[in-house]
Motif scaffolding. Sequence first.
Motif, short mmCIF file in Angstrom:
data_model
loop_
_atom_site.label_atom_id
_atom_site.label_comp_id
_atom_site.label_asym_id
_atom_site.label_seq_id
_atom_site.Cartn_x
_atom_site.Cartn_y
_atom_site.Cartn_z
N ARG A 117 0.82 -1.21 0.06
CA ARG A 117 0.09 -0.08 -0.02
C ARG A 117 0.82 1.38 -0.01
NH1 ARG A 117 -5.24 1.16 1.75
NH2 ARG A 117 -5.56 3.20 2.68
N THR A 118 2.04 1.26 0.74
CA THR A 118 2.86 2.42 0.80
C THR A 118 3.48 2.55 -0.61
OG1 THR A 118 3.02 2.08 3.15
CG2 THR A 118 4.59 3.29 2.25
N PHE A 119 3.88 1.71 -1.23
CA PHE A 119 4.71 1.69 -2.44
C PHE A 119 3.91 2.49 -3.46
CE2 PHE A 119 6.22 0.19 -6.35
CZ PHE A 119 7.73 0.59 -6.21
N THR A 120 2.58 1.82 -3.49
CA THR A 120 1.22 2.12 -4.45
C THR A 120 1.34 3.89 -4.14
OG1 THR A 120 0.52 0.38 -4.54
CG2 THR A 120 -0.87 2.12 -5.18
N GLY A 121 1.12 4.13 -2.87
CA GLY A 121 0.85 5.64 -2.67
C GLY A 121 2.06 6.57 -2.79
N THR A 122 3.01 6.00 -2.44
CA THR A 122 4.24 6.80 -2.89
C THR A 122 4.40 7.12 -4.27
OG1 THR A 122 5.64 5.31 -2.57
CG2 THR A 122 5.54 6.71 -0.64
N ASN A 123 4.25 6.18 -5.21
CA ASN A 123 4.34 6.12 -6.50
C ASN A 123 3.35 7.12 -7.09
OD1 ASN A 123 6.94 4.82 -7.76
ND2 ASN A 123 6.09 3.44 -6.11
N LEU A 124 1.88 7.01 -6.64
CA LEU A 124 0.94 7.84 -6.99
C LEU A 124 1.51 9.27 -6.67
CD1 LEU A 124 -2.24 5.72 -6.04
CD2 LEU A 124 -1.57 6.62 -8.56
N LEU A 125 1.95 9.52 -5.53
CA LEU A 125 2.17 10.84 -4.92
C LEU A 125 3.24 11.39 -6.04
CD1 LEU A 125 3.35 11.81 -1.46
CD2 LEU A 125 4.57 12.70 -3.37
N THR A 126 4.29 10.59 -6.19
CA THR A 126 5.43 10.93 -7.15
C THR A 126 4.83 11.48 -8.52
OG1 THR A 126 6.83 9.75 -6.12
CG2 THR A 126 7.31 10.16 -8.53
N PHE A 127 3.71 10.60 -9.22
CA PHE A 127 3.28 11.06 -10.34
C PHE A 127 2.68 12.37 -10.40
CE2 PHE A 127 0.10 11.01 -13.76
CZ PHE A 127 0.42 10.55 -14.79
N PHE A 128 1.66 12.33 -9.61
CA PHE A 128 1.02 13.88 -9.43
C PHE A 128 2.03 14.89 -9.18
CE2 PHE A 128 -2.69 10.93 -8.18
CZ PHE A 128 -3.10 10.91 -9.46
N LEU A 129 2.82 14.73 -8.18
CA LEU A 129 3.64 15.94 -7.84
C LEU A 129 4.60 16.34 -8.77
CD1 LEU A 129 4.59 17.92 -5.76
CD2 LEU A 129 6.05 16.11 -4.80
N TYR A 130 5.28 15.21 -9.56
CA TYR A 130 6.03 15.64 -10.69
C TYR A 130 5.40 16.12 -12.00
CZ TYR A 130 10.06 14.90 -7.73
OH TYR A 130 11.13 15.00 -6.59
N ALA A 131 4.38 15.69 -11.96
CA ALA A 131 3.63 16.15 -13.51
C ALA A 131 3.41 17.85 -12.92
CB ALA A 131 2.16 15.22 -13.48
N GLY A 132 2.90 18.03 -11.80
CA GLY A 132 2.65 19.37 -11.38
C GLY A 132 3.91 20.32 -11.76
N LEU A 133 5.11 19.63 -11.14
CA LEU A 133 6.07 20.36 -11.05
C LEU A 133 6.75 20.78 -12.58
CD1 LEU A 133 8.45 21.55 -9.28
CD2 LEU A 133 9.73 19.52 -9.52
N SER A 134 6.47 19.60 -13.18
CA SER A 134 7.26 19.57 -14.82
C SER A 134 6.53 20.71 -15.67
CB SER A 134 7.34 18.22 -15.39
OG SER A 134 7.94 17.32 -14.75
N GLY A 135 5.20 20.74 -15.41
CA GLY A 135 4.36 21.51 -16.34
C GLY A 135 4.64 23.07 -15.63
N SER A 136 4.82 23.31 -14.35
CA SER A 136 4.95 24.55 -13.87
C SER A 136 6.32 25.13 -14.16
CB SER A 136 4.62 24.52 -12.33
OG SER A 136 5.67 23.78 -11.74
#
Length: 513
Positions: free
Chosen positions: A266-285
Motif C-alpha cells: 500500500r505504501t509503495f503504491t501511494g508514494t508512486n501515485l504521489l510521485t506521479f501527481f507531484l512531478y507532473a505538476g512540477l514539470s508543467g509549472s
Amino acid sequence: MSTVSLRSAAGRWVVTSSILASAMAFIDGTALNVALPSLQRSLHASGTDLFWVLNAYMLMLAALILLGGTLGDRLGRRHIFMTGISIFIAGSAACGLSATVTMLIIFRMVQGIGGALMIPGSLSLISSAIDEAERGKAIGTWSSVTTLVTIGGPVLGGALADAGLWRYIFFINIPIGVITLLCLWWKVAEQEVPEDAPAQDYPGAVLIVCGLALLTFGFLRVPVSGFSSLAAYGSIIVGIALLVAFVVTEQRSRHPMLPLHLFNNRTFTGTNLLTFFLYAGLSGSMVFLSLNMVQVQGYSQLESGLSFLPFTFLMVFLARLAGTLADKYGPRWFLVIGPFLAGTGMILLALVQQTDGPSAYWTTFFPGILVLGMGMTITVAPLTATVMGCVGSQLSGTASGVNNAITRIAGVFAVAVFGALAVIFFAGSVQSSLQHLSLTTAQQSAIMAQTVNLGNAAVPAGLSHDQQVQVTHIYHQHFIQAYRKIMAMCGLLGWLGSLMAWIFVKHSPKSIS
C-alpha cells in the motif's frame, strides 16, 4: 570486482565519475528549460515543436530507464554506464549542430537513450563498488555535489541563451563526458557479472516506448488538428491500448522490467501515485513559468534562471534536514505537508498577472517560488527514503528504478497534456477577443495562425500601428490567462499528491521482501 573503501583512490574515482556523469545530465535539463525562448526564436519552432524538444528526451528516458538498469546487471555496470555516456555525448553534439527543430527533436531522442543507460548506472556503480559501511556516505556525497552543481544550470542556460549561444548548453556536455569516460576507463574496474543475471524484458520495453510515444504524439497533435483528427485520437487510443498490453505483459513475464507485485504494498503504491501527481505538476509549472517570464513579463533568460535560485538553495541546505527529521518522526506528515505546500506555491504563481518585470519579482513570483521550494524540500528526501524503505534490501534498486521511471513518465504526460491545453486555451481566448477589432477575415486568420507559438506569437505583417499594439496586448493578455489556468491545474496535482500520502502512507510501512 570486490568493493573498495570510499577513502581509497579507487573509491574516490568511482564517486567522481558518477558525479560528473550525473551533473552533465542534470545541468542539461535545467539549463535547457530556461533557454527555450531563445531556442524557439532561433529555430522558428512552434509551441508544439518546443514541447516535443522536451518530450523527445524524457520519452526515451522514461521508457528505457528500467531496462537501462537491468542491462547493467546483465552486461556489467561500468560497460553500460560508459556506453550511455558515449551515446549521450554523441546526442549532445548532434543537438548542438541541429539546423532545424526536427533534427533537434530526433537527436534529443538519442540523448534520452544515452541518459537511460547513464543515469541508473551512476548510483548502481556506487552501490556495487563502495563498501557497504560507507555506501550511504558515498550516495550522500553524490547527492550533495550534484545538487550544488545543478544550481548553475538555470543561470548557465540563461546566460548562454541571452548571448545567443544556446547551442553550447549541449556542447558543454562533450568535455565533461570525455573526462568521465577517461576516469572510468583508466581508474574504475568492471565488476564481475553474475551468471544467473535475469533475462531482459525486451517486449515490455517495446510496448512502453511505443505506448508513451503514441500518447504523447496524440496529445501534441490535438491543438493542430483537433480531436476529430484520426492522427490525434487514433494515436491516443492505440497508445492506451499498448500501455494496457504492457501491464498484461509484465504480469506474465518471468523477468518483468516493472515488477507489478511491488504495488501490492500500500505504501509503495501511494508514494508512486504521489510521485506521479507531484512531478507532473512540477514539470508543467517549470516550463510555463520560464516561458511566461521571458516571453511576456520582460525578463531576460539569465534573470529567469536566477529567479529559481531560492528554490534551489532551499533544496541544498534543508533537504538533508528534512530527511533526518523524517527518519526520526516518520515520513507521513512530511509527505502530506510537502506536496500540499508545493501545490500551494504553484497556485500562488497562478495568481501572478502582468507585472512590471524583474523589478517586481520579490512581490510577484518570489512568494510562490519560495513556497514551492519549501514544499519540494520537505518532500524529496522523505519520499525517496519511504520508497526504498517499503521493500526489502534486495529490491531497493528495483524500487528506486520504478520510482525514477514514474517521475520521468509524469514529466512526459505533463508537458504533452499541458502543452496541448495551453494552445487550446490561448487560441480560444484570442479568437474571442478578435471579434471586437476591425479586421478582415485574412488578418484574423493570420493572427490565429500564430497562436501555436504561444508566448512567442508574432504580430502578422500588414496591420496598422494601432492594430499591432492591440494584437500584441491580446497575445500577452491571453497567454497569461492560459498560463494561469495551467499553473492552477499543476497546483491541484500537487494537492492530489498530498491526498495520496494522507490515504496510503502510514507511519511504519511494512516492507516487501
